[in-house]
Write a protein that holds these residues in place. Structure first.
Motif, PDB file in Angstrom:
ATOM      1  N   LEU A 440      21.107  29.469  -8.431  1.00 54.60           N
ATOM      2  CA  LEU A 440      20.819  28.418  -7.465  1.00 54.60           C
ATOM      3  C   LEU A 440      19.394  28.539  -6.937  1.00 54.60           C
ATOM      4  CD1 LEU A 440      24.139  28.273  -5.422  1.00 54.60           C
ATOM      5  CD2 LEU A 440      23.180  26.463  -6.863  1.00 54.60           C
ATOM      6  N   ARG A 441      18.999  29.791  -6.634  1.00 58.30           N
ATOM      7  CA  ARG A 441      17.650  30.014  -6.109  1.00 58.30           C
ATOM      8  C   ARG A 441      16.590  29.611  -7.120  1.00 58.30           C
ATOM      9  NH1 ARG A 441      15.846  36.007  -6.335  1.00 58.30           N
ATOM     10  NH2 ARG A 441      15.689  35.287  -8.501  1.00 58.30           N
ATOM     11  N   GLY A 444      16.056  25.752  -8.079  1.00 57.51           N
ATOM     12  CA  GLY A 444      15.467  24.856  -7.105  1.00 57.51           C
ATOM     13  C   GLY A 444      14.186  24.221  -7.585  1.00 57.51           C
ATOM     14  N   LYS A 445      13.318  24.975  -8.185  1.00 51.72           N
ATOM     15  CA  LYS A 445      12.052  24.424  -8.656  1.00 51.72           C
ATOM     16  C   LYS A 445      12.273  23.381  -9.748  1.00 51.72           C
ATOM     17  CE  LYS A 445       9.241  28.470  -7.509  1.00 51.72           C
ATOM     18  NZ  LYS A 445       8.348  29.528  -8.036  1.00 51.72           N
ATOM     19  N   ILE A 448      13.792  20.202  -8.136  1.00 54.86           N
ATOM     20  CA  ILE A 448      12.804  19.428  -7.380  1.00 54.86           C
ATOM     21  C   ILE A 448      11.887  18.666  -8.327  1.00 54.86           C
ATOM     22  CG2 ILE A 448      10.757  19.672  -5.908  1.00 54.86           C
ATOM     23  CD1 ILE A 448      12.278  21.889  -4.432  1.00 54.86           C
ATOM     24  N   PHE A 468       9.886  21.021   0.990  1.00 58.04           N
ATOM     25  CA  PHE A 468      10.837  21.788   1.794  1.00 58.04           C
ATOM     26  C   PHE A 468      10.087  22.456   2.938  1.00 58.04           C
ATOM     27  CE2 PHE A 468      12.647  25.921   2.871  1.00 58.04           C
ATOM     28  CZ  PHE A 468      13.945  25.582   3.211  1.00 58.04           C
ATOM     29  N   TYR A 474      15.026  20.225   2.859  1.00 64.04           N
ATOM     30  CA  TYR A 474      14.466  19.447   1.746  1.00 64.04           C
ATOM     31  C   TYR A 474      14.206  18.000   2.195  1.00 64.04           C
ATOM     32  CZ  TYR A 474      15.442  23.212  -1.526  1.00 64.04           C
ATOM     33  OH  TYR A 474      15.445  24.404  -2.178  1.00 64.04           O
ATOM     34  N   TYR A 510      22.520  18.842  -2.590  1.00 62.33           N
ATOM     35  CA  TYR A 510      21.857  20.004  -3.192  1.00 62.33           C
ATOM     36  C   TYR A 510      21.440  21.008  -2.115  1.00 62.33           C
ATOM     37  CZ  TYR A 510      18.555  22.838  -5.801  1.00 62.33           C
ATOM     38  OH  TYR A 510      17.909  23.890  -6.363  1.00 62.33           O
ATOM     39  N   GLU A 511      20.953  20.476  -1.011  1.00 63.69           N
ATOM     40  CA  GLU A 511      20.508  21.364   0.060  1.00 63.69           C
ATOM     41  C   GLU A 511      21.641  22.223   0.576  1.00 63.69           C
ATOM     42  OE1 GLU A 511      17.531  20.388   3.458  1.00 63.69           O
ATOM     43  OE2 GLU A 511      19.536  19.912   4.221  1.00 63.69           O
ATOM     44  N   VAL A 514      22.095  24.969  -2.057  1.00 63.39           N
ATOM     45  CA  VAL A 514      20.986  25.858  -2.376  1.00 63.39           C
ATOM     46  C   VAL A 514      20.452  26.600  -1.147  1.00 63.39           C
ATOM     47  CG1 VAL A 514      18.594  25.926  -3.199  1.00 63.39           C
ATOM     48  CG2 VAL A 514      20.296  24.535  -4.374  1.00 63.39           C
ATOM     49  N   LEU A 515      20.450  25.867  -0.012  1.00 65.79           N
ATOM     50  CA  LEU A 515      19.842  26.467   1.165  1.00 65.79           C
ATOM     51  C   LEU A 515      20.531  27.797   1.485  1.00 65.79           C
ATOM     52  CD1 LEU A 515      17.565  25.667   3.007  1.00 65.79           C
ATOM     53  CD2 LEU A 515      19.246  24.797   4.642  1.00 65.79           C
ATOM     54  N   GLU A 518      18.614  32.214  -1.654  1.00 63.32           N
ATOM     55  CA  GLU A 518      17.717  33.379  -1.727  1.00 63.32           C
ATOM     56  C   GLU A 518      18.168  34.469  -0.766  1.00 63.32           C
ATOM     57  OE1 GLU A 518      12.941  34.414  -1.653  1.00 63.32           O
ATOM     58  OE2 GLU A 518      13.654  32.359  -1.456  1.00 63.32           O
TER      59      GLU A 518
END
Length: 859
Positions: A440-441, A444-445, A448, A468, A474, A510-511, A514-515, A518
């Motif tokens: 997931l981390r 993200g790139k 996006i 972000f 996001y 997604y946020e 994913v948020l 990390e």
């Protein structure tokens, strides 16, 4: 300075309560990204660290001094304070500020002192960092702990030997009873309540800490009561410094009285065992011996050098091991190659077990343990290994720690980062939950970039971008120029000067997933390393035993390598007073000279000839002979081979060495007073089993006083003490002692005169020297010719019994005129005519010239 309790803020009330429990330490009080210090601590830290001193409101109009250091820079500031002799209590936030109700809970998790350091970069890799407690009495109880390695040692000692025992441990911190005056030491002194040193309380502390019913299993008996008292006090103190526990602490090892030879400061200094006479300049015995390739081996080598054995069986056990490795050159190289690359297993295991290890510490432990099979293979391959009980013991107790090695290999990446969070430390595939969080981390790139491309195409807005931030999460950013092209499903989130920020249902979804990925990945990595630390902790005693075995192999291989390179010989140990060294050499001086330049000598001391009176000029090598004799005995009793062609050594209880002159102006002691104090210590401490090496006793006072002191000292050592003694002196009067002392013999370090010059032969010969050649040495040192000439004149007047003041010798006859009247039938002329120079060696020619000169000088 502190306001009444009722006016304080809740935070400062918490600080004051914690500080009261650590009044003797500087309190690093964690507040977010800083450690803050208040009141006197702040003022002290500002002075010591060069910090800016500010203030903080403490309720009402009250302000308190404040200084702080960033959490990320803590270690640098902490190190500077500890090196200046301060103790620092680390107070951490033990509650998540996000969920705290009111003031965040805090507690001191560690107190750092000079004797309680775990950080690798603060420690000397080849020297222990001992914290020592002393229980005063007879005997003195001594306990030593190295928190970085887990070593725990108990020892009982004679009060007169306490200084020598402390010198062996070289503690950076001493723990003593409040009523007991601290010994004169350079270490930080920490007083503790007298009750902490009670032997009964110590026994209870030890049995409780190690979960034992009695101390019998540790080999501790009634004779160790004082040491048990010191150990209990030390264990309680260390527990206060490390409230999280001491899992790295090994079971204590007991050093029996008399097992190790005490080495006093003057002997350690004069023989330059581990430190040169001039700090930072010179080579020590340890420098020559230490060819170890592991930090554990380096520390053990230092311990062996500073603690020679007095037990014949223990010494012989070490000889046998060194002998096996000396005889197998190829096996020796294989063993050293296998050990090379093994890192500090003791300290790595200790740090990781207590949760202080970095990812690279775990990798260092993994890579070190991975070399264990190669070390075992090299050990098994040594020829005649069965001849050494020491090597056999190491092999029988050998543990490869394969389950732990496999776990570390499966978990860690090949090259982990220095700290968690800098980069991935856990190998992909090692943990499913971690892999999911990372996916997931890391996705993200890509998400996006893909979303940004799709939305630009859908909206026709070329400058649209997806971003972000920590406040709004996001967002999709559209400049106000394209505001009219924004689709209806865009939901406004933030308005900027020149742009608007929106979210979409897809971005919200997604946020939510994913948020925090990390943070979850980092949290899971921490959990995995906590699990690894638990695994290491479970195997810690076995890992410590492995480290001890590796260190022993390293030291044995190093001593064998030195013995082979320096052509050393295995000594023969005897129980009498014999000390016979054939072609003995100084192991350090020889290495400083070009090959073949050092002149070896024979040393013979035994019951019949136990006192050697050694005369000869300055620069002839008397001090070197003294030192090489002392070093040979210490080498022999530490289990090393000796630089000689043969060595028979009667085990001694002490080596006393007084060589050279120094003062102690700080205590108001002159050079002569220091010399007499050291001589007195030798006369009181030496026994008939000691070796005493004296140089120039009595030279710091008037000639007759000095001769009298030297004479009486020699008589005492011969008649009363009965020990082996070498006494180097310029007092020729002392050569008369052999006429009345049955076991004394005269020796001199030979020189040869060539005209007005002398040649130092550095060879030990029977008989006393007839002069000191001091004027020759002054000439060699560059004294003006007029001074040298006048000194010769004054010496002649003194030797002939003349009053010097106002006197001058008649001028010497003209050598040319003398030659005209030299009888041609003089016997010397006949000798000269019969001389065949072609059949004479250089030494024989010098001896002939010396004899001619003496005959011509006779009246």
């Amino acid at each position: 300075m502190t306001p009444p309790r009722g006016t304080e803020t809740p935070l400062m009330q918490q600080y004051r309560e914690i500080k009261a429990q650590h009044a003797d330490a500087i309190l690093f009080f964690r507040m977010g990204d800083f450690y803050e210090m208040f009141f006197d601590d702040a003022e002290l830290a500002a002075r010591e660290l060069g910090l800016t001193l500010t203030s903080r409101n403490n309720g009402g109009a009250a302000n308190v001094p404040l200084a702080g250091v960033p959490v990320k820079a803590r270690d640098d500031y902490l190190r500077r304070l500890v090196e200046r002799g301060h103790r620092v209590a680390i107070c951490e936030q033990i509650e998540d500020p996000k969920v705290a109700k009111g003031v965040v809970r805090r507690a001191v998790v560690e107190t750092v002192t000079p004797g309680a350091i775990l950080a690798e970069e603060w420690l000397d890799g080849v020297q222990n960092n001992f914290l020592v407690a002393i229980h005063a009495g007879t005997p003195v109880g001594v306990a030593a702990i190295d928190l970085s390695t887990g070593e725990f040692i108990l020892e009982s000692a004679d009060p007169d030997d306490l200084e020598a025992v402390l010198a062996r441990y070289a503690p950076r911190e001493l723990v003593v009873a409040e009523s007991h005056p601290p010994p004169d030491a350079a270490a930080m002194v920490t007083p503790r309540p007298d009750g902490d040193f009670a032997p009964a309380a110590g026994a209870a502390t030890l049995t409780d800490h190690f979960a034992l019913a009695t101390l019998d299993g540790l080999g501790i008996g009634d004779d160790d009561r004082a040491a048990v008292g010191a150990a209990g006090a030390l264990l309680r103190y260390v527990g206060d410094l490390q409230p999280a526990g001491l899992p790295q602490l090994a079971r204590p090892r007991v050093v029996r009285p008399g097992a190790a030879m005490p080495i006093d400061e003057m002997t350690r200094r004069n023989l330059e065992l581990v430190e040169p006479l001039q700090p930072g300049a010179g080579t020590t015995l340890l420098d020559i011996l230490d060819r170890t390739v592991t930090p554990m081996g380096g520390r053990l080598m230092r311990q062996w050098v500073l603690a020679p054995l007095r037990d014949r069986a223990g010494i012989t056990t070490r000889y046998d091991a060194v002998d096996v490795v000396v005889e197998d050159a190829r096996g020796r190289e294989r063993l050293r190659e296998a050990l090379d690359g093994v890192r500090d297993v003791q300290r790595l295991a200790g740090r990781t077990a207590v949760g202080r290890g970095t990812p690279r510490d775990f990798a260092g432990l993994r890579d070190s343990l991975a070399r264990l099979p190669d070390v075992l293979s090299a050990l098994d391959g040594l020829g005649a290994r069965e001849a050494s009980t020491l090597l056999e013991t190491v092999a029988e107790g050998y543990d490869l720690h394969q389950p732990l090695v496999d776990r570390l290999h499966a978990t860690l990446v090949d090259r982990p980062p220095v700290a968690l969070g800098q980069a991935d430390a856990v190998r992909p595939g090692a943990d499913a939950a971690l892999d999911e969080a990372r996916a997931l981390r890391d996705g993200g790139k890509r998400f996006i970039a893909e979303l940004q491309g799709r939305e630009r195409e859908r909206t026709g807005i070329p400058s649209l971008k997806v971003g972000f931030n920590r406040v709004f999460g996001y967002y999709i950013e559209v400049t106000k120029t394209h505001r009219d092209a924004v689709p209806e499903d865009y939901e406004r989130r933030q308005t900027l000067t020149n742009a608007e920020r929106y979210v979409t249902p897809e971005l919200k979804d997604y946020e939510s997933r994913v948020l925090g990925a990390e943070e979850r990945a980092l949290a899971r990595e921490r959990e995995i390393f906590d699990e690894l630390a638990h695994d290491v902790r479970e195997r810690l005693p076995a890992l410590q035993h492995t480290a001890e075995r590796l260190a022993t192999l390293d030291v044995v291989a190093s001593l064998a390598d030195v013995a082979a390179r320096l052509h050393c010989v295995r000594p023969t140990l005897v129980d009498d007073r014999t000390l016979h060294l054939t072609q003995c050499r100084h192991p350090v001086v020889e290495q400083m000279l070009p090959p073949g330049r050092f002149v070896p000598n024979d040393i013979r001391l035994d019951a019949a000839e136990r006192v050697m009176l050694l005369t000869g000029p300055n620069m002839a090598g008397k001090s070197t002979i003294l030192r090489q004799t002392g070093l040979a005995v210490l080498l022999a009793q530490m289990g090393a081979f000796v630089p000689a062609t043969a060595a028979t050594v009667g085990i001694v209880d002490r080596v006393f060495t007084r060589v050279g002159a120094s003062d102690n102006l700080g205590r108001g002691q002159s050079t002569f007073l220091v010399e007499m104090a050291e001589t007195s210590a030798i006369l009181h401490g030496a026994t008939d089993r000691s070796l005493v090496l004296l140089d120039e006793i009595g030279r710091g006072t008037a000639t007759y006083d000095g001769v009298a002191i030297a004479w009486a000292t020699t008589e005492h050592l011969h008649d009363q003490t009965g020990c082996k003694t070498i006494f180097a002196t310029h007092y020729h009067e002392l050569t008369q002692l052999t006429e009345e002392l049955q076991h004394a013999r005269n020796y001199n370090v030979a020189v040869r005169e060539v005209g007005d010059d002398i040649v130092f032969l550095h060879r030990l010969e029977p008989g006393g020297a007839d002069r000191s050649y001091g004027i020759h040495v002054a000439q060699l040192a560059g004294a003006p010719a007029s001074v040298v000439a006048r000194a010769r004149e004054i010496l002649a007047l003194l030797e002939s019994g003349h009053h010097v003041a106002g006197e001058r010798l008649p001028p010497p006859p003209d050598p040319q005129q003398l030659a005209l009247f030299t009888p041609q039938d003089h016997p010397i002329m006949d000798d000269l005519r019969n001389l065949d120079p072609n059949r004479m060696s250089p030494i024989e020619a010098l001896q002939w010239l010396l004899e001619v000169k003496r005959r011509l000088e006779r009246p």
